[in-house]
Design an enzyme around this catalytic site. Structure first.
Site, PDB file in Angstrom:
ATOM      1  N   GLU A 124       0.864  -1.187   0.000  1.00 51.59           N
ATOM      2  CA  GLU A 124       0.000   0.000   0.000  1.00 51.59           C
ATOM      3  C   GLU A 124       0.897   1.234   0.000  1.00 51.59           C
ATOM      4  OE1 GLU A 124      -2.781  -0.192   3.240  1.00 51.59           O
ATOM      5  OE2 GLU A 124      -3.446  -2.212   2.703  1.00 51.59           O
ATOM      6  N   ALA A 127       2.593   1.322   3.231  1.00 52.90           N
ATOM      7  CA  ALA A 127       3.070   0.023   3.744  1.00 52.90           C
ATOM      8  C   ALA A 127       3.773  -0.753   2.639  1.00 52.90           C
ATOM      9  CB  ALA A 127       1.890  -0.790   4.297  1.00 52.90           C
ATOM     10  N   ARG A 265      32.680 -10.047 -32.529  1.00 50.37           N
ATOM     11  CA  ARG A 265      33.141  -8.664 -32.682  1.00 50.37           C
ATOM     12  C   ARG A 265      34.662  -8.605 -32.775  1.00 50.37           C
ATOM     13  NH1 ARG A 265      32.089  -3.473 -34.232  1.00 50.37           N
ATOM     14  NH2 ARG A 265      33.131  -1.968 -32.859  1.00 50.37           N
ATOM     15  N   GLN A 276      42.395 -10.135 -22.684  1.00 55.69           N
ATOM     16  CA  GLN A 276      42.241 -10.599 -21.310  1.00 55.69           C
ATOM     17  C   GLN A 276      41.197  -9.772 -20.536  1.00 55.69           C
ATOM     18  OE1 GLN A 276      45.508 -10.238 -18.418  1.00 55.69           O
ATOM     19  NE2 GLN A 276      45.362 -12.451 -18.160  1.00 55.69           N
ATOM     20  N   GLN A 333      28.814  -4.155 -20.872  1.00 56.58           N
ATOM     21  CA  GLN A 333      30.194  -3.701 -21.077  1.00 56.58           C
ATOM     22  C   GLN A 333      30.861  -4.457 -22.228  1.00 56.58           C
ATOM     23  OE1 GLN A 333      30.991  -1.163 -19.277  1.00 56.58           O
ATOM     24  NE2 GLN A 333      33.048  -0.865 -20.068  1.00 56.58           N
ATOM     25  N   GLU A 360       9.779  -9.029  -3.477  1.00 55.95           N
ATOM     26  CA  GLU A 360       9.894 -10.220  -2.613  1.00 55.95           C
ATOM     27  C   GLU A 360      10.816  -9.929  -1.416  1.00 55.95           C
ATOM     28  OE1 GLU A 360       7.903 -12.258  -4.355  1.00 55.95           O
ATOM     29  OE2 GLU A 360       7.713 -13.719  -2.740  1.00 55.95           O
ATOM     30  N   GLY A 361      10.753  -8.695  -0.910  1.00 54.72           N
ATOM     31  CA  GLY A 361      11.627  -8.261   0.184  1.00 54.72           C
ATOM     32  C   GLY A 361      12.895  -7.680  -0.402  1.00 54.72           C
ATOM     33  N   THR A 362      13.169  -6.386  -0.141  1.00 56.31           N
ATOM     34  CA  THR A 362      14.362  -5.761  -0.731  1.00 56.31           C
ATOM     35  C   THR A 362      15.621  -6.480  -0.218  1.00 56.31           C
ATOM     36  OG1 THR A 362      14.696  -4.181   1.073  1.00 56.31           O
ATOM     37  CG2 THR A 362      13.209  -3.494  -0.724  1.00 56.31           C
TER      38      THR A 362
END
Ligand code: FAD
Length: 381
Positions: A124, A127, A265, A276, A333, A360-362
Site C-alpha cells: 500500500e 506500507a 566482434r 584478457q 560492457q 519479494e523483500g528488498t
C-alpha cells in the site's frame, strides 16, 4: 548438484520452450509493454504453472528444486514471463496449504491453466517493507465482509480476475489482526488504476487496485481469520527461491549473449574474446552465476527436506539479485556502445535485473533476515 532424471527432463522441457518460443518474442514484448495472454494459456496447457501443486490436487507435484530449475529456464527466455510463473506458484502454494476443499476446487485448476489470472495484494502507499502498516480493512457484515482500502504496484492488477488481498480484520491486534481474502475483481466496488510504466520486465502489468465497499461472501476468507500475516510469511521462502532462480536466468542469458558477441566482434584485427580484459568479464560472470545457481539449489533442497530454509533463501535471493544486476552490467560492457542501444538483448537484461533487488523483500531486508537468523541460530551452515 545432482539432479534426478525427472528434474532434468522438466528443466529441458522448460529450456526448449523458453529458447524456441519465449526468447524470440522477448524484445517485442518489452518494446510494446505487451501482456502475452495467449503465451500464458499455452504455458498453462504445457503444465509450466503450479509446479508444486500435489498430484491429488491436480498438479504435477514437483519439488522446489524443480520449480527453481523451471524459473531459471523461463527467465533465461524472458524474466517478465517467468514472473507470471512465480506469481502463480505463490498463489497455488497458499491455496494448497490454507484453502478449503471448496476453494481449491473453485480456483486451483483454472489458475494453473492461466484461465483465471491472479494478483497478490500486500503493498500500500504507506506500507511497503513494513507490512504491519497496511490500512486496507475488512469489516464483518452479516455472514460476510465489506472490504475497503487500496493497494499499489500489484502484479497483474490491470488484467487479473481474482486477487488474494491482505487486509486488517482487527485494528488492535497488530500482525495477528490481518487476514487474506479471495476477491472477485469483476465485482462492484473494484477500481483499477492505470498500468504503470516500468524500467524493466515490461510484459508484466503492474498497477493499483482500490476496494470501495466491496462485499465479500463468508467463503472469501482464506484459512483462519487473523492468520493472514503468518500465511503470507509462510510462502515467502519459496517466493524468494523463485526470484533468486529468475535472477540466475537473467545472468545466464547475459553470459550467453556476451560470449557470443565477444567471439564475433573484432577490434585491432582480432576477436575481442582474445583480450584478457574481456575474458575476465566473462569469467567473473560465469563464476558468480554458478555460485548463485548453487545457492538457489541448496536453499530449494532445504525447503524440500522440510528444514528451516529462511537464511538459505534470503542468502540465495540477495546474492542472486545483486549478481544479476552486476553481471548484466558486465554483459552490457562486453557489447560496448551496442549494449546501450535498444534492441540488443543485454540492454533489456540490465533493466530486467534491477527489480530482483527490490521485490519479494528488498535486499536490505534479506541482509536483515540473514543477520537475525545468524544471531538466533549461530554461524553454522
Ligand atoms: C514491478 C513491481 C512489482 C511488484 N509486485 C507486487 C505485487 O504483486 N504485490 C505486492 O503486494 N507488492 C508488489 N510490489 C511492491 C514491492 O513488494 C515493494 O516495492 C517492496 O516491498 C518495497 O517496498 P517500498 O517500495 O514501499 O519500499 P520502502 O519500504 O519504502 O523502502 C525504501 C528503501 O528503504 C529500505 N528499507 C526499508 N525498511 C528498512 C529497514 N528496516 N532496514 C533497512 N532498509 C530498509 C528498503 O530496502 C528500500 O531500499 C511490486 C513492486 C514493483 C516495483
Amino acid at each position: 548438484m545432482h539432479l534426478s532424471d525427472i528434474q532434468i527432463q522438466v528443466r529441458d522441457m522448460a529450456r526448449d520452450f523458453a529458447t524456441q518460443t519465449i526468447r524470440p518474442m522477448a524484445e517485442a514484448l518489452d518494446h510494446e509493454e505487451r501482456f502475452p495472454r495467449d503465451l500464458y494459456t499455452e504455458m498453462g496447457a504445457l503444465g509450466l504453472f503450479g509446479i508444486g501443486v500435489p498430484e491429488d490436487m491436480g498438479g504435477p507435484g514437483f519439488d522446489t528444486v524443480t520449480y527453481a530449475l523451471v524459473m531459471e529456464e523461463l527467465s533465461r527466455g524472458y524474466a517478465s514471463v517467468a514472473d507470471q510463473c512465480g506469481l502463480i506458484e505463490l498463489i497455488s502454494t497458499l491455496l494448497v496449504r490454507h484453502g478449503t476443499e471448496a476453494q481449491r476446487a473453485a480456483y486451483l485448476s483454472d489458475i494453473m491453466q492461466a484461465k483465471t489470472l491472479v494478483a497478490y495484494c500486500i503493498t500500500e502507499p504507506e506500507a511497503g517493507t513494513d507490512v504491519s502498516g497496511i490500512r486496507t480493512e475488512a469489516v464483518r457484515d452479516g455472514d460476510g465482509w465489506v472490504l475497503n482500502g487500496g493497494k499499489i504496484w500489484i502484479h497483474n492488477a490491470p488484467v487479473a480476475d481474482i486477487a488474494f488481498v491482505l487486509a486488517r480484520t482487527d485494528r488492535d491486534a497488530g500482525n495477528r489482526g490481518m487476514s487474506i481474502f479471495i476477491v472477485d475483481l469483476h465485482a462492484d466496488g473494484i477500481e483499477r488504476g492505470p498500468k504503470e510504466h516500468k524500467m524493466g520486465q515490461r510484459a508484466s502489468q503492474v498497477g493499483a487496485l482500490n476496494f470501495n465497499d466491496v462485499r465479500l461472501p463468508a467463503d472469501a476468507l482464506l484459512g483462519t481469520e487473523g492468520r493472514g500475516f503468518h500465511m503470507m510469511m509462510s510462502v515467502l521462502d519459496k517466493g524468494r527461491v523463485g526470484i533468486a532462480a529468475l535472477a540466475v536466468g537473467i545472468g545466464q542469458a547475459g553470459l550467453e549473449a556476451a560470449l557470443d558477441y565477444a567471439q564475433q566482434r573484432k577490434q585491432f584485427k582480432q576477436q575481442i574474446a582474445e583480450f584478457q580484459g574481456v575474458q575476465w568479464l566473462l569469467a567473473d560472470m560465469a563464476k558468480d552465476i554458478e555460485a548463485a545457481r548453487l545457492l538457489v539449489h541448496s536453499a530449494a533442497s532445504k525447503i524440500d527436506r522440510g528444514e528451516n530454509a529462511t537464511k538459505a533463501c534470503s542468502i540465495a535471493k540477495c546474492f542472486s539479485g545483486d549478481m544479476a544486476v552486476a553481471r548484466s552490467a558486465d554483459a552490457v560492457q562486453v557489447f560496448g556502445g551496442s549494449g546501450y542501444i535498444r534492441g540488443f538483448e543485454v540492454e533489456r537484461l540490465y533493466r530486467d535485473a534491477k527489480i530482483t533487488q527490490i521485490y519479494e523483500g528488498t535486499n536490505q531486508i534479506q541482509r536483515m533476515i540473514i543477520a537475525r537468523e545468524l544471531i538466533k541460530h549461530g554461524a553454522a551452515a
